[in-house]
Design a protein around this motif. Sequence first.
Motif, PDB file in Angstrom:
ATOM      1  N   ALA A 254       5.485  13.161   5.528  1.00  0.00           N
ATOM      2  CA  ALA A 254       6.709  12.444   5.178  1.00  0.00           C
ATOM      3  C   ALA A 254       6.429  10.999   4.788  1.00  0.00           C
ATOM      4  O   ALA A 254       7.015  10.469   3.831  1.00  0.00           O
ATOM      5  CB  ALA A 254       7.697  12.496   6.346  1.00  0.00           C
ATOM      6  N   LEU A 255       5.541  10.349   5.506  1.00  0.00           N
ATOM      7  CA  LEU A 255       5.205   8.961   5.183  1.00  0.00           C
ATOM      8  C   LEU A 255       4.499   8.869   3.831  1.00  0.00           C
ATOM      9  O   LEU A 255       4.759   7.942   3.053  1.00  0.00           O
ATOM     10  CB  LEU A 255       4.331   8.370   6.285  1.00  0.00           C
ATOM     11  N   ASP A 256       3.609   9.803   3.541  1.00  0.00           N
ATOM     12  CA  ASP A 256       2.948   9.807   2.239  1.00  0.00           C
ATOM     13  C   ASP A 256       3.975   9.909   1.112  1.00  0.00           C
ATOM     14  O   ASP A 256       3.828   9.284   0.052  1.00  0.00           O
ATOM     15  CB  ASP A 256       1.966  10.978   2.141  1.00  0.00           C
ATOM     16  N   ALA A 257       5.026  10.689   1.329  1.00  0.00           N
ATOM     17  CA  ALA A 257       6.030  10.895   0.291  1.00  0.00           C
ATOM     18  C   ALA A 257       6.925   9.677   0.101  1.00  0.00           C
ATOM     19  O   ALA A 257       7.285   9.333  -1.030  1.00  0.00           O
ATOM     20  CB  ALA A 257       6.878  12.125   0.629  1.00  0.00           C
ATOM     21  N   HIS A 258       7.286   9.015   1.191  1.00  0.00           N
ATOM     22  CA  HIS A 258       8.295   7.958   1.108  1.00  0.00           C
ATOM     23  C   HIS A 258       7.717   6.547   1.193  1.00  0.00           C
ATOM     24  O   HIS A 258       8.350   5.590   0.717  1.00  0.00           O
ATOM     25  CB  HIS A 258       9.333   8.149   2.214  1.00  0.00           C
ATOM     26  N   PHE A 259       6.544   6.400   1.804  1.00  0.00           N
ATOM     27  CA  PHE A 259       5.905   5.089   1.926  1.00  0.00           C
ATOM     28  C   PHE A 259       4.423   5.251   1.567  1.00  0.00           C
ATOM     29  O   PHE A 259       3.557   5.292   2.455  1.00  0.00           O
ATOM     30  CB  PHE A 259       6.052   4.536   3.344  1.00  0.00           C
ATOM     31  N   PRO A 260       4.098   5.360   0.280  1.00  0.00           N
ATOM     32  CA  PRO A 260       2.730   5.709  -0.143  1.00  0.00           C
ATOM     33  C   PRO A 260       1.652   4.768   0.376  1.00  0.00           C
ATOM     34  O   PRO A 260       0.485   5.163   0.442  1.00  0.00           O
ATOM     35  CB  PRO A 260       2.826   5.659  -1.669  1.00  0.00           C
ATOM     36  N   ARG A 261       2.000   3.541   0.767  1.00  0.00           N
ATOM     37  CA  ARG A 261       0.998   2.585   1.220  1.00  0.00           C
ATOM     38  C   ARG A 261       0.974   2.432   2.749  1.00  0.00           C
ATOM     39  O   ARG A 261       0.382   1.498   3.276  1.00  0.00           O
ATOM     40  CB  ARG A 261       1.240   1.217   0.560  1.00  0.00           C
ATOM     41  N   TRP A 262       1.587   3.377   3.453  1.00  0.00           N
ATOM     42  CA  TRP A 262       1.657   3.205   4.906  1.00  0.00           C
ATOM     43  C   TRP A 262       0.270   3.252   5.555  1.00  0.00           C
ATOM     44  O   TRP A 262       0.048   2.599   6.576  1.00  0.00           O
ATOM     45  CB  TRP A 262       2.569   4.265   5.526  1.00  0.00           C
ATOM     46  N   ARG A 263      -0.670   3.999   4.970  1.00  0.00           N
ATOM     47  CA  ARG A 263      -2.015   4.070   5.541  1.00  0.00           C
ATOM     48  C   ARG A 263      -2.740   2.732   5.422  1.00  0.00           C
ATOM     49  O   ARG A 263      -3.721   2.496   6.129  1.00  0.00           O
ATOM     50  CB  ARG A 263      -2.823   5.185   4.866  1.00  0.00           C
ATOM     51  N   GLU A 264      -2.254   1.860   4.530  1.00  0.00           N
ATOM     52  CA  GLU A 264      -2.797   0.511   4.396  1.00  0.00           C
ATOM     53  C   GLU A 264      -2.015  -0.498   5.233  1.00  0.00           C
ATOM     54  O   GLU A 264      -2.281  -1.696   5.178  1.00  0.00           O
ATOM     55  CB  GLU A 264      -2.754   0.082   2.919  1.00  0.00           C
ATOM     56  N   GLY A 265      -1.036   0.013   5.992  1.00  0.00           N
ATOM     57  CA  GLY A 265      -0.236  -0.872   6.839  1.00  0.00           C
ATOM     58  C   GLY A 265       0.983  -1.433   6.171  1.00  0.00           C
ATOM     59  O   GLY A 265       1.516  -2.458   6.632  1.00  0.00           O
ATOM     60  N   ALA A 266       1.478  -0.782   5.133  1.00  0.00           N
ATOM     61  CA  ALA A 266       2.663  -1.275   4.431  1.00  0.00           C
ATOM     62  C   ALA A 266       3.685  -0.134   4.268  1.00  0.00           C
ATOM     63  O   ALA A 266       3.700   0.535   3.248  1.00  0.00           O
ATOM     64  CB  ALA A 266       2.264  -1.838   3.064  1.00  0.00           C
ATOM     65  N   PRO A 267       4.499   0.079   5.284  1.00  0.00           N
ATOM     66  CA  PRO A 267       4.635  -0.685   6.526  1.00  0.00           C
ATOM     67  C   PRO A 267       3.760  -0.109   7.645  1.00  0.00           C
ATOM     68  O   PRO A 267       3.253   1.002   7.543  1.00  0.00           O
ATOM     69  CB  PRO A 267       6.114  -0.490   6.876  1.00  0.00           C
ATOM     70  N   ARG A 268       3.604  -0.893   8.738  1.00  0.00           N
ATOM     71  CA  ARG A 268       3.052  -0.353   9.966  1.00  0.00           C
ATOM     72  C   ARG A 268       4.100   0.563  10.596  1.00  0.00           C
ATOM     73  O   ARG A 268       5.297   0.303  10.519  1.00  0.00           O
ATOM     74  CB  ARG A 268       2.677  -1.460  10.951  1.00  0.00           C
TER      75      ARG A 268
END
Length: 417
Positions: A254-268
Amino acid sequence: MSTDTPFDELARTHGTPLYVYDMDRLDAARHDLVSWLPDGCEVFYALKANPHPELVRALRGPDGRGCRAEISSTGELAAALEAGHAPEDVLYTGPGKTPGELCEAIGLGVRLFSAESLTDLEHIGAAARDQGTVADCLLRINSATASAASGVRMTGKPTQFGIDSETIEDLAPRLLAVPGTTIAGLHLFSQSNAADEAALIGEFLHTIELAAHIERQLGVPLRLLDIGGGFSVPYGQHGERAAYPGLRAELETALDAHFPRWREGAPRLAVESGRYLVGDCGTLLASVSNVKVSRGRTFVVLDAGINTFGGMSGIGRILPVSVRPAPDERDTQRASLAGPLCTPGDILGREIELPAGLAPGDLVAIPNTGAYGPTASLLMFLGRPAPGEAVVRGAEVLSVSRIEHVRTYRKVAEPSG
């Protein structure tokens, strides 16, 4: 009880009522929860579940890389600081933050707040400006819709918690313009105590989708996304903590789909938990004071009641409790389990299965009582002493403490005459 147990020895040495907190079980709960979350996900411990400083310190970890502190009062802030948390580790939440509390928290160095409304955000900003600083704020969101149906619902209805999600777009310019604050992210907490993994996952997926929608409405990138909790453990009854082995993969997708940069901490990413982390580490030991029969019904009276284990101030949400030994471990009787208070409301269970033959002086143990114990009870009602609290690791007793009721006075006028 016929056999000698560590609980028997603790009760003889330190008296009852006595909470016993097992630090090995606390460590296991933290380990399990972290293992079911994506790498890098922060965990906030909600001190309202149990603010005992030694438990808070253990959850923080020896290197400070464990759980952060989520608080809702300056009293909980004091407990967090005593346990070794730095003020910047703390998230201050709650719908009724007073000017005095905000002033104290900001003065001590707290900079992260959950804002429950536009006016709450303005109050935070005013307190920050008074001290020449800026507060990072998470907007708490009251979602208009929900996914899961299990657990205790926290959204989708009129409530003092959070900003109604359907109003964010219109409020966005005003929310972003409050002096003394910056919008650092979102705080969404939709349910509590969801034992069903599929229901919990469904709610989290809905939360992540909603957060992405709100980020677009605000027009600013989120730095921190707190998706709440809902992790389940029995309360005052036999049973095991729920397991969530499928949670990590579902959240990552779900995070990959909606927040593509979450693995880089954007967002934490962050979650929060109270009862799950401490619930099953606690056992409440109580002694039988009396056994009586009234019109054909048996009452087993303990030295612990709703002043000791009140179930969120004795409102009856968690009745009935169960006691060790478990009913399937020996002969049982049906009886009501009462406390010592002079009120008919002091009942921990009506007509429940209890070990047969209980008599004055016997010891009973109520399991899964590490969360919402003394500080969630009618602790001062009728002036009875608070229960003791023993912290143990294996056979070693690390500490025994007791909350004391103390009234303080200040002179306001000389007595007349």
